[in-house]
Scaffold this active site. Structure first.
Site, PDB file in Angstrom:
ATOM      1  N   GLU A 180       0.856  -1.194   0.000  1.00 53.20           N
ATOM      2  CA  GLU A 180       0.000   0.000   0.000  1.00 53.20           C
ATOM      3  C   GLU A 180       0.887   1.238   0.000  1.00 53.20           C
ATOM      4  O   GLU A 180       1.215   1.782   1.054  1.00 53.20           O
ATOM      5  CB  GLU A 180      -0.928  -0.033   1.222  1.00 53.20           C
ATOM      6  CG  GLU A 180      -1.900  -1.198   1.177  1.00 53.20           C
ATOM      7  CD  GLU A 180      -2.662  -1.430   2.478  1.00 53.20           C
ATOM      8  OE1 GLU A 180      -3.670  -2.168   2.436  1.00 53.20           O
ATOM      9  OE2 GLU A 180      -2.262  -0.872   3.518  1.00 53.20           O
ATOM     10  N   GLU A 291      -6.304  -8.262  -0.324  1.00 55.73           N
ATOM     11  CA  GLU A 291      -6.657  -8.209   1.093  1.00 55.73           C
ATOM     12  C   GLU A 291      -8.127  -7.844   1.228  1.00 55.73           C
ATOM     13  O   GLU A 291      -8.604  -6.915   0.576  1.00 55.73           O
ATOM     14  CB  GLU A 291      -5.820  -7.168   1.856  1.00 55.73           C
ATOM     15  CG  GLU A 291      -4.339  -7.482   1.963  1.00 55.73           C
ATOM     16  CD  GLU A 291      -3.589  -6.436   2.771  1.00 55.73           C
ATOM     17  OE1 GLU A 291      -4.253  -5.664   3.510  1.00 55.73           O
ATOM     18  OE2 GLU A 291      -2.354  -6.375   2.661  1.00 55.73           O
TER      19      GLU A 291
END
Length: 551
Positions: A180, A291
């Site tokens: 991320e 995720e």
């Protein structure tokens, strides 16, 4: 030659064939064949910038997870999971020139091999080298042109080392460029400077792909994964992620942690997510939701698995069914088996694991989901620091005294009276606490007796050492007592200043059933590892008990 040896020989032949560069399955086929995935979270991705590691075990366990063992991967494969995402944080294992510590690279390779050796796909990435800055953490990879210019060589050198280490692995290993990645202001979903932030993400993605391809071998055709800015599922983040090369071996990835609220809202959120994926990513390359989970962190921390199980399981079932229809892959984030459960190994959220697999395959027949109820377990807590604590309850969702009456703790002996106490924490950051001394081998805590000190909810419960000297304590059982007098097992794990190991002995079951091999007669297709697949790939496969070959 016997049938078993023949199959082993054919499997070995196919594996050798699949390692030929150019024979790799295309990204679209890989996403389909990866089935349902799971993240080995808070393990190799754990990090602590204030520490210097002398062993890989210290690094791997610094967030409270145990050292990963191959038995865990065997359990996941036998439960029907066919992909394991292995997040790895590298910055603490790199010297000033960017060279990765040999011991760390070796350990990463061991864990990857645990996955591959159990017949599953493995996604290997660069994880908390990105992320939101805090008082104790600062990522070195950021979505800004300034950062890219400063760190391009170091980033490419990191991926060159990883790629060289794994260049001979077959198409069951995929690389993921970064996790991320945020801009310099740690902004989620979209960068503050959209032009600069999106350009930097695409520059890093291009560097990753070019570096890996240039190492040759199987990396010339390996399936590679690139993420949107912050792995965001927002439409603009999807639109602004470029395809870093024109090939059939690139996969896009996003993450998704929405606030479900209700079944109807969960359905609406999932439908919207799939629609955006189709419009902005899937029309250009295959997609993985790398995720997702039953919890959300915005606008507040809520884990629907604990607060509204019905909504949680509905959302997971619907998400898996809809992503499968759309051809989108998924990897569940970290739960299912967590903390000391992984050392046994068993599931602590078996119903959730079953929900994911059943949603994808339509059945859980033939799969295994061991739980703590199948074992007698002894937890050994080694306390080092004074006042150190082990979690008896440490989940993100507080316990409401209207739902829970107390706790029962059973220890191996009655000599801990002056050395251990149960500590109850009130609402997070409230400063309210209660202390209950351990008494004999069995201590029963009545939450109502401490309500004046902690309020109407408990954020966490620990077993705390009260003496300076090191101490080893063994917990035979710890359960939470619900309002209806039913009990649930506590998740015993590290809080701080201690380590925990566990020993499990299967409970006697009386007469043992003799397992029999059933011949599939439902048209299901399996590879030679015994894993169910959606459609035949090049080589041998099994359907209705017979061996076939796809050319």
């Amino acid at each position: 030659m016997c049938m078993k040896k023949t199959l082993l020989f054919v499997c070995g032949l196919l594996m050798c064939m699949s390692t030929q560069a150019g024979d790799f399955e295309k990204a679209k086929d890989a996403v389909t064949n990866m089935g349902v995935g799971w993240n080995l979270g808070n393990t190799l991705d754990a990090n602590d910038g204030s520490k210097t590691w002398t062993t890989t075990e210290q690094h791997e366990t610094c967030w409270g997870q145990p050292v990963t063992k191959p038995e865990l991967m065997k359990m996941m494969a036998e439960a029907g999971f066919n992909t394991i995402r292995v997040p790895v944080t590298w910055y603490q294992e790199m010297d000033a020139n960017g060279k990765v510590n040999d011991a760390w690279m070796k350990r990463v390779k061991e864990v990857v091999d645990y996955v591959i050796d159990n017949g599953m796909y493995c996604i290997l990435n660069v994880h908390h080298d990105t992320g939101a800055d805090s008082n104790t953490f600062k990522s070195w990879l950021k979505a800004s042109s300034k950062n890219y210019t400063a760190n391009k060589d170091k980033y490419e050198y990191l991926w060159k080392q990883i790629a060289e280490t794994f260049k001979d692995y077959d198409d069951h290993l995929l690389f993921e460029a970064y996790n991320e990645m945020l801009d310099e202001k740690s902004t989620w979903n979209e960068p503050v400077d959209k032009t600069d932030g999106y350009k930097a993400i695409n520059d890093y993605a291009k560097s990753f792909v070019t570096t890996v391809r240039n190492t040759g071998g199987n990396n010339k055709d390996r399936n590679l994964i690139v993420n949107t800015y912050s792995a965001s599922s927002m439409p603009n983040a999807m639109k602004n992620l470029d395809l870093p090369e024109e090939s059939n071996h690139i996969i896009f990835q996003i993450h998704s942690y929405p606030n479900w609220q209700t079944k109807s809202n969960a359905k609406k959120e999932i439908d919207n997510l799939i629609s955006n994926i189709k419009s902005n990513l899937l029309n250009r390359a295959p997609v993985i939701i790398g995720e997702y989970a039953t919890f959300t962190t915005w606008p507040s921390d809520i884990d629907y698995y604990n607060t509204d199980r019905e909504v949680a399981l509905y959302a997971m079932d619907y998400l898996i069914q809809e992503t499968k229809k759309a051809g989108v892959g998924t990897c569940y984030w970290m739960g299912l088996s967590d903390g000391t459960y992984r050392t046994l190994p068993v599931f602590h959220q078996a119903d959730l694991a079953q929900t994911l697999i059943k949603a994808y395959y339509g059945s859980i027949d033939g799969y295994k989901y061991p739980t703590v109820d199948d074992f007698d377990i002894v937890y050994t807590i080694n306390y080092a620091d004074e006042w150190s604590e082990a979690f008896l309850y440490g989940a993100s969702t507080p316990l409401k005294l209207s739902d829970y009456k107390g706790l029962r703790l059973e220890l191996d002996k009655d000599s801990y009276n002056e050395t251990l106490q149960v500590k109850l924490y009130g609402k997070t950051n409230s400063g309210k606490e209660a202390y209950i001394p351990v008494t004999g081998t069995v201590t029963t805590v009545n939450f109502a007796d401490s309500q004046d000190n902690i309020g109407d909810e408990i954020s966490r419960i620990t077993l705390q050492k009260t003496i300076k000297d090191p101490l080893t304590a063994k917990v035979l059982k710890a359960t939470l007592i619900k309002a209806d007098d039913s009990e649930s097992n506590c998740d015993i794990s590290v809080y701080w200043g201690c380590t925990i190991t566990s020993e499990a002995t299967p409970k006697p079951t009386g007469i043992r059933a003799i397992p029999m091999n059933k011949v599939a007669s439902d048209g299901a297709i399996y590879n030679l590892r015994g894993q169910r697949i959606l459609k035949p790939q090049k080589g041998f496969y099994i359907q209705d008990g017979k061996t076939h070959i796809a050319k």
